[in-house]
Design an enzyme around this catalytic site. Structure first.
Site, PDB file in Angstrom:
ATOM      1  N   SER A 237       0.832  -1.198   0.000  1.00  0.00           N
ATOM      2  CA  SER A 237       0.000   0.000   0.000  1.00  0.00           C
ATOM      3  C   SER A 237       0.865   1.245   0.000  1.00  0.00           C
ATOM      4  O   SER A 237       2.000   1.233   0.501  1.00  0.00           O
ATOM      5  CB  SER A 237      -0.879   0.022   1.257  1.00  0.00           C
ATOM      6  OG  SER A 237      -0.096   0.316   2.402  1.00  0.00           O
ATOM      7  N   ASP A 238       0.346   2.331  -0.566  1.00  0.00           N
ATOM      8  CA  ASP A 238       0.967   3.616  -0.291  1.00  0.00           C
ATOM      9  C   ASP A 238       0.808   3.884   1.205  1.00  0.00           C
ATOM     10  O   ASP A 238      -0.065   3.319   1.867  1.00  0.00           O
ATOM     11  CB  ASP A 238       0.315   4.724  -1.133  1.00  0.00           C
ATOM     12  CG  ASP A 238       1.256   5.893  -1.357  1.00  0.00           C
ATOM     13  OD1 ASP A 238       2.215   6.053  -0.573  1.00  0.00           O
ATOM     14  OD2 ASP A 238       1.054   6.669  -2.310  1.00  0.00           O
ATOM     15  N   TRP A 239       1.632   4.763   1.721  1.00  0.00           N
ATOM     16  CA  TRP A 239       1.715   4.938   3.171  1.00  0.00           C
ATOM     17  C   TRP A 239       0.392   5.471   3.744  1.00  0.00           C
ATOM     18  O   TRP A 239      -0.083   6.537   3.348  1.00  0.00           O
ATOM     19  CB  TRP A 239       2.875   5.860   3.506  1.00  0.00           C
ATOM     20  CG  TRP A 239       4.164   5.136   3.780  1.00  0.00           C
ATOM     21  CD1 TRP A 239       4.981   5.353   4.839  1.00  0.00           C
ATOM     22  CD2 TRP A 239       4.786   4.079   3.024  1.00  0.00           C
ATOM     23  NE1 TRP A 239       6.065   4.493   4.796  1.00  0.00           N
ATOM     24  CE2 TRP A 239       5.971   3.698   3.694  1.00  0.00           C
ATOM     25  CE3 TRP A 239       4.432   3.404   1.858  1.00  0.00           C
ATOM     26  CZ2 TRP A 239       6.813   2.689   3.234  1.00  0.00           C
ATOM     27  CZ3 TRP A 239       5.268   2.393   1.396  1.00  0.00           C
ATOM     28  CH2 TRP A 239       6.432   2.046   2.074  1.00  0.00           C
TER      29      TRP A 239
END
Length: 833
Positions: A237-239
């Site tokens: 995932s993106d952060w």
């Protein structure tokens, strides 16, 4: 679409076998624990299977390493759009191999790069992190980038999957995109990274696509990426992008970052135990992570990779060459460039970006760059001791009051140029007291624990030694309570509010300003007290203290004009100020900020030998383009800016770049200008007609077209073979373009092929980039560029059938110097399978 390119040999990552016996050693608790980060940048280790922690780092224009550390600077590369401007696949791969070596030396396993989203709008705040508005050019650059990194054992991460083409409200909007448009444009570079470069990780974006968040988009993540394309790597995932437990786990997401909190962990354990997520799905994610760890050498070694105290860095000579190759010569009236070093004696270098050159864009892409010679010193070295090179501000474009760079801020304790920073916890105890060389400070990670707690105070102190009498402005920036004290007197106090996006605080934190009057040589004590508001931003604090004379732009401009009038050559460096282009927000206008257009116009009127250097990541308007002698687009060029610019201006190197994006004449000309969500949606109403494709279909003329770039020699295109041919829909097409260097010096040319379709469907582009090749020739030499056009170039994605279908008919294949400078054509008849 010509992706994947079957003419490029496959190069995979060596497999590391993980069988059922390894998985069987792990309990469900242990397996689930592996699926969320241990912190912001590392993954959990697991001694049971000999797994050490895996280290990640931001990119893509350098490798930051484990810490955002000014004392251990990183190689600062040209930004990705500048890499794409080289159109040089081999050079990009060579550079990222070197970048991978630096990453390994810093103890980094995974680089969060490359960004392979398309430049859909020129106002994109993060457009400089992308390669191009065209999917083919983007794919070729992305594959080279991934191959370079992974060839030396560093895992690449193709991001941000997918349609993450706007920064405005990026965590919440839903991109509404037709499937055929997704397939032919926005998914194509990701497909190439998977099928041709065997990319190790793919990052799921913040946004939703067609109603489903990308971290929980089963159709695109599990169905397309994993099942159809056969991606065997890790989907991360993106952060802080993941908001769900069961839906994201079932959709194919493998790793949630950052950790250790988040929506998985105990929540995912419960979901498995209650049957909402199967243990088989957990096992698949763990196998993927262990495969990655095995390839990285993270299994069987209980220690983190060592970080060298003085890590190897990218060769400065390579970066200098790369940077010069990325510069695009847009205009060269009267062949003013290159300058004759023996004949130029007085050069006026003018403009806000000459005084404060922007080497990199804002956001998570930033590194502390290795210091190399600056623009003025490099020019003086290139022009020789006889030449006088002088510097003038011309006008101002401050976003925040700049920190002095002349040593006038002094740490009151050590006496060194810089500041003293103290951190005190809520009870008033000092937990950190340190000298820092700069008054612009960001703790991205590794900050004292107290800074993350309510009531923490961060105090920055410095003595300032003004060099002139008069009015000055003090600026203090940060999020939370800000208090400025000048010579013991409280000058201002304010509470600033958090910006819309966390990373926006890094690039342009809110600022309070205080006017003061100072005497030359009389020390003034500055104290900046900051109580950070860290809600939702744990691990991240930024604060800046700046001071500068009150601006008198009329005087600055008058001095610059007079200097230009008395000089033989005027070099005007304009562009965007620090913080204008960044992750977290988009630009509001294409116009240059401040009075830069007026500055260029007045300088050009004073000196016919005016060269404009445009220092921006994305297009800006140039209303003065026809009035100046030469224009160079230099992007955000990284640490070699000064050396490469001097090389190009004096002819030691040719500006080898060609535009990877279209430069509009007016804002209204852009096929997609703003991509702000409306009612939570970003609708891709233009379909396939993004970038130059939209200009061509509309019949409008940009200021400078896609693929444009002049270089320092002339080329004559002689033949395109075959001139006419019939092929099957399954056949690749091999073509040869013969051309001659008709100039007086050696040079490089980017030969570009564009394919024009067999019908006039208004929803489709008139022509699209179908291939390109680089050639080099001495004066008078004839060379041949060979390009293979793969079969899918002649296909379209049929959304009803859910597959690529051949589109038979008679095509025209054009060869030339740009999308609007097409020299030769061939007729291609494509039959059915």
């Amino acid at each position: 679409m010509p992706i994947p390119d079957s003419s490029v040999p496959e190069r995979g990552r060596p497999a590391h076998h993980v069988d059922g016996r390894v998985i069987a050693q792990l309990s469900l608790v242990q397996k689930v624990r592996l699926l969320t980060g241990a912190d912001g940048w590392t993954l959990h280790g697991e001694p049971t299977v000999g797994l050490r922690s895996v280290v990640m780092s931001d990119g893509p224009a350098g490798v930051r390493g484990r810490r955002f550390d000014r004392d251990n600077p990183s190689s600062s590369l040209p930004c990705p759009v500048a890499l794409a401007a080289t159109w040089d696949v081999a050079l990009v791969e060579q550079t990222t191999r070197a970048l991978g070596e630096e990453a390994r030396a810093r103890g980094v396993d995974v680089l969060l790069a490359p960004t392979v989203n398309l430049v859909r709008t020129p106002l994109s705040g993060r457009g400089f992190e992308c390669f191009s508005e065209d999917p083919l050019l983007t794919a070729r650059m992305a594959v080279a980038y991934v191959r370079g990194l992974q060839a030396v054992g560093v895992a690449a991460t193709a991001k941000h999957f997918v349609a993450n083409d706007s920064e405005t409200d990026r965590r919440n909007y839903d991109a509404r995109v037709a499937e055929s448009v997704l397939r032919e444009l926005y998914l194509a570079p990701f497909e190439a990274c998977v099928l041709e470069a065997d990319v190790a990780l793919v990052m799921a974006a913040y946004n939703s696509v067609n109603g489903a968040p990308m971290t929980a988009n089963a159709e695109l993540v599990r169905g397309l990426l994993k099942d159809e394309w056969g991606f065997k790597g890790v989907v991360v995932s993106d952060w802080s992008a993941t908001k769900t437990t069961g839906p994201s786990a079932r959709a194919g997401l493998d790793l949630v970052m950052p950790g250790p909190g988040g929506p998985w962990g105990d929540h995912l354990l419960t979901a498995v135990r209650t049957g909402l997520v199967s243990e088989a799905e957990i096992d698949d994610k763990v196998v993927r992570l262990l495969h990655l760890a095995g390839w990285l050498g993270a299994i069987g070694n209980g220690h983190l990779p060592s970080q060298e105290s003085s890590p190897s860095r990218v060769d400065p000579t390579l970066l200098r060459e790369l940077t010069a190759r990325s510069f695009v010569l847009l205009r060269n009236h009267r062949n003013l460039l290159p300058l004759t070093t023996s004949g130029v004696r007085r050069v006026a270098v003018i403009g806000p970006n000459a005084v404060a050159p922007q080497k990199q864009g804002g956001g998570s892409v930033r590194v502390f760059p290795v210091v190399r010679p600056g623009i003025i010193d490099s020019l003086r070295g290139a022009l020789g001791n006889e030449a006088k090179v002088s510097l003038y501000q011309g006008c101002l474009t401050w976003a925040t009051i700049p920190a002095p760079t002349d040593g006038s801020l002094i740490d009151p304790v050590s006496g060194e140029p810089g500041v003293r920073v103290e951190v005190r916890n809520a009870s008033g105890a000092t937990v950190s007291d340190a000298y820092l060389p700069s008054s612009a400070v960001t703790w991205w990670d590794g900050l004292p624990d107290a800074v993350n707690r309510p009531g923490t105070e961060v105090v920055m102190r410095a003595n300032y030694h003004p060099k002139t009498d008069g009015g000055y402005v003090v600026g203090a920036a940060g999020i939370g309570l800000l208090r400025v004290i000048v010579d013991g007197v409280r000058a201002t106090e304010a509470i600033t509010l958090p910006p819309r996006d966390t990373v926006e605080a890094l690039s342009r934190p809110p600022e309070v300003r205080v006017p003061v009057r100072l005497e030359a040589g009389r020390k003034v004590e500055l104290r900046f007290e900051h109580y950070p508001d860290v809600r939702g931003r744990e691990g991240f604090v930024t604060m800046r203290l700046g001071i500068a004379p009150e601006p008198d732009e009329d005087r600055l401009m008058a001095e610059a004009v007079e200097a230009a009038r008395s000089a033989e050559v005027a070099i005007v460096m304009v562009g965007l100020a620090d913080g204008t282009e960044s992750e977290g927000y988009d630009r509001e206008t294409l116009a240059l900020p401040g009075r830069q257009d007026e500055l260029v116009t007045r300088i050009a009127a004073a000196n016919p030998n005016t060269i404009v250097v445009v220092n921006s990541g994305m297009p800006v308007l140039m209303p003065w383009a026809d009035d100046v002698a030469a224009i160079l687009q230099v992007w955000y060029p990284g640490q070699a800016f000064g050396e490469a610019l001097a090389d190009v201006l004096t002819g030691a190197a040719e500006p080898g770049g060609r535009l990877p994006v279209t430069l509009p004449r007016a804002e209204a000309d852009s096929p997609v200008l703003r991509a702000h969500p409306q009612a939570g949606e970003v609708v891709y109403a233009e379909g396939l007609l993004v970038g130059y494709r939209g200009y061509d279909r509309k019949g409008s003329t940009p200021l400078y077209c896609f693929g444009h770039g002049l270089g320092y020699t002339d080329w004559t295109y002689e033949s395109l073979t075959p001139a006419t041919v019939s092929i099957s829909a399954d056949d690749a097409l091999s073509v040869a373009v013969k051309l001659r260097n008709a100039g007086e010096r050696a040079g490089r040319e980017v030969v570009q092929l564009y394919l024009e379709g067999p019908d006039d469907d208004a929803s489709r582009p008139l022509r699209s980039l179908a291939g390109f090749a680089l050639v080099h020739a001495e004066p008078g030499q004839t060379v041949e560029a060979r390009v293979t056009v793969p079969p899918r170039t002649f296909a379209r994605f049929d959304a009803q059938l859910g597959e690529w279908t051949a589109h038979p008919g008679t095509y025209r294949l054009h060869a030339g110097r740009s999308s609007r400078d097409l020299k030769l054509a061939a007729e291609i008849t494509v039959g059915r399978r």
